[in-house]
Design an enzyme around this catalytic site. Structure first.
Site, PDB file in Angstrom:
ATOM      1  N   LYS A 181       0.598  -1.303  -0.041  1.00  0.00           N
ATOM      2  CA  LYS A 181      -0.078  -0.298  -0.303  1.00  0.00           C
ATOM      3  C   LYS A 181       1.324   1.537   0.024  1.00  0.00           C
ATOM      4  CE  LYS A 181      -4.630  -1.566   2.186  1.00  0.00           C
ATOM      5  NZ  LYS A 181      -5.543  -0.737   2.708  1.00  0.00           N
TER       6      LYS A 181
ATOM      7  N   LYS B 293     -11.776  -2.721  -4.748  1.00  0.00           N
ATOM      8  CA  LYS B 293     -12.496  -1.812  -5.020  1.00  0.00           C
ATOM      9  C   LYS B 293     -11.424  -0.267  -5.279  1.00  0.00           C
ATOM     10  CE  LYS B 293     -13.130  -1.933   0.269  1.00  0.00           C
ATOM     11  NZ  LYS B 293     -14.650  -2.060   1.289  1.00  0.00           N
TER      12      LYS B 293
ATOM     13  N   LYS C 261      -6.771  -9.540  -7.373  1.00  0.00           N
ATOM     14  CA  LYS C 261      -8.220 -10.317  -6.509  1.00  0.00           C
ATOM     15  C   LYS C 261      -8.912  -8.728  -7.373  1.00  0.00           C
ATOM     16  CE  LYS C 261      -8.876  -9.809  -1.242  1.00  0.00           C
ATOM     17  NZ  LYS C 261      -8.647  -9.179  -0.619  1.00  0.00           N
TER      18      LYS C 261
END
Ligand code: TRP
Length: 332
Positions: A111, A197, A194
């Protein structure tokens, strides 16, 4: 006593991956265990969130939980920032966890990306807050996806070190309840990534609020390979997109991928996609409609969160009180 805790971030649209990978399993656990389900808004702000979007998404996720079948009376549904125990215990765990442990967290590396110096301190300490979420309730079972396993191991390490350091047997070591690979839903555009969102392509995911037409269109456009459906799931290993669509059909129909292969052996993807669309619409359309209905009544959703927070706080407060006493803080 067994107690289940899990969390979901209010960072964007809920999608099929959230439903099959998490929500549906939570619904199945609700009558067997005493369960707390938390909308983790404090985790959300470890990455930038527009305040209005965050406010809205917290209600939307709450609507999604209820629309998926979680009963707010038999479960405790609440948002994290309403219960101060999470942030308080996280601070204590900031002082228990070691830098070396956090440095190994792969999600932080993913991230934070290349510019790690510019990541928030909160993103780095994220797993400590997650440990606090769980241990503020002495939860014993934590349903999570494969990607959260490392964080859960860290929560166990924190519980263990706290117990050792203070010479107590206070926090239980929480067990992951890992949701099986059958429910790992991948992107419709790339079967190796994956469903997420944060993927910039809307076509990569089916949102729980998508209309039947949107669902049909996204499935029609989903990436496949030129071959027909195989007669055995063994032949799917080198076909990630085929494996994903078959896996989704299987999960939506309570079958396994091999049974789906047997049922559709030799069929073209165009025909299979129609069957898949029909399944997806029949599962998601009523949930999406119920979410829309609930979102019309924001006072009700807020009431659920406020009541949930009061019930959660009543469990956490004595646990925090005792934690502070063990540590030698004068709080009670
Ligand atoms: N980190 C989890 C995720 O992104 C969400 C989460 C926060 C969580 N706190 C938790 C999950 C505690 C389980 C238990 O999916």
């Amino acid at each position: 006593m067994n107690r289940v805790f899990s969390g979901i971030q209010p960072t964007g649209d809920l999608h099929l991956g959230n439903y099959l990978g998490a929500l549906r399993n939570w619904v199945r656990m609700q009558h067997e265990y005493s369960c707390l389900y938390c909308v983790v808004d404090l985790h959300a702000i470890t990455m930038w969130q527009e305040p209005d979007a965050l406010r809205h998404n917290t209600l939307e996720v709450t609507a999604g939980l209820i629309a998926s079948g979680l009963d707010p009376k038999s479960n405790i549904i609440f948002n994290q920032s309403r219960v101060p125990a999470h942030a308080e215990l996280a601070w204590i765990f900031n002082c228990v966890a070691r830098l070396g442990w956090l440095n190994r967290m792969t999600q932080f590396k993913d991230k934070a990306g290349k510019n790690r110096e510019n990541a928030s301190v909160g993103l780095y300490a994220y797993p400590n807050l997650m440990a606090a979420d769980i241990l503020a309730y002495k939860a014993t079972h934590v349903p999570v996806g494969e990607d959260q396993k490392q964080h859960l191991e860290l929560a166990r390490d924190i519980a263990q070190k706290f117990n050792n350091d203070y010479g107590v047997n206070y926090f239980p070591l929480p067990e992951p309840v890992i949701q099986g690979p059958a429910t790992r839903v991948m992107s419709l555009r790339d079967g190796t990534k994956k469903m997420s969102k944060s993927d910039p392509s809307e076509a990569s995911r089916i949102n729980m609020t998508d209309s039947a037409d949107d669902i049909a269109q996204k499935i029609r456009r989903a990436k496949t390979d030129p071959d027909a459906l195989p007669d055995s799931a063994n032949d799917l290993e080198t076909r990630p997109e085929a494996a994903n669509l078959i896996g989704i059909y299987a999960a939506l129909s309570d079958m396994n991928s091999d049974e789906v292969c047997k049922k559709f052996a030799g069929a073209q993807f165009s025909a299979f996609k129609e069957a898949l669309t029909e399944r997806a619409v029949s599962v998601l359309a009523p949930i999406g409609a119920e979410m829309a209905r609930l979102l019309e009544n924001q006072d009700y959703l807020d009431q659920v969160l406020i009541e949930g927070a009061a019930r959660a706080g009543a469990i956490a407060e004595p646990i925090l009180h005792e934690t502070f006493r063990i540590v030698g803080l004068r709080r009670g």
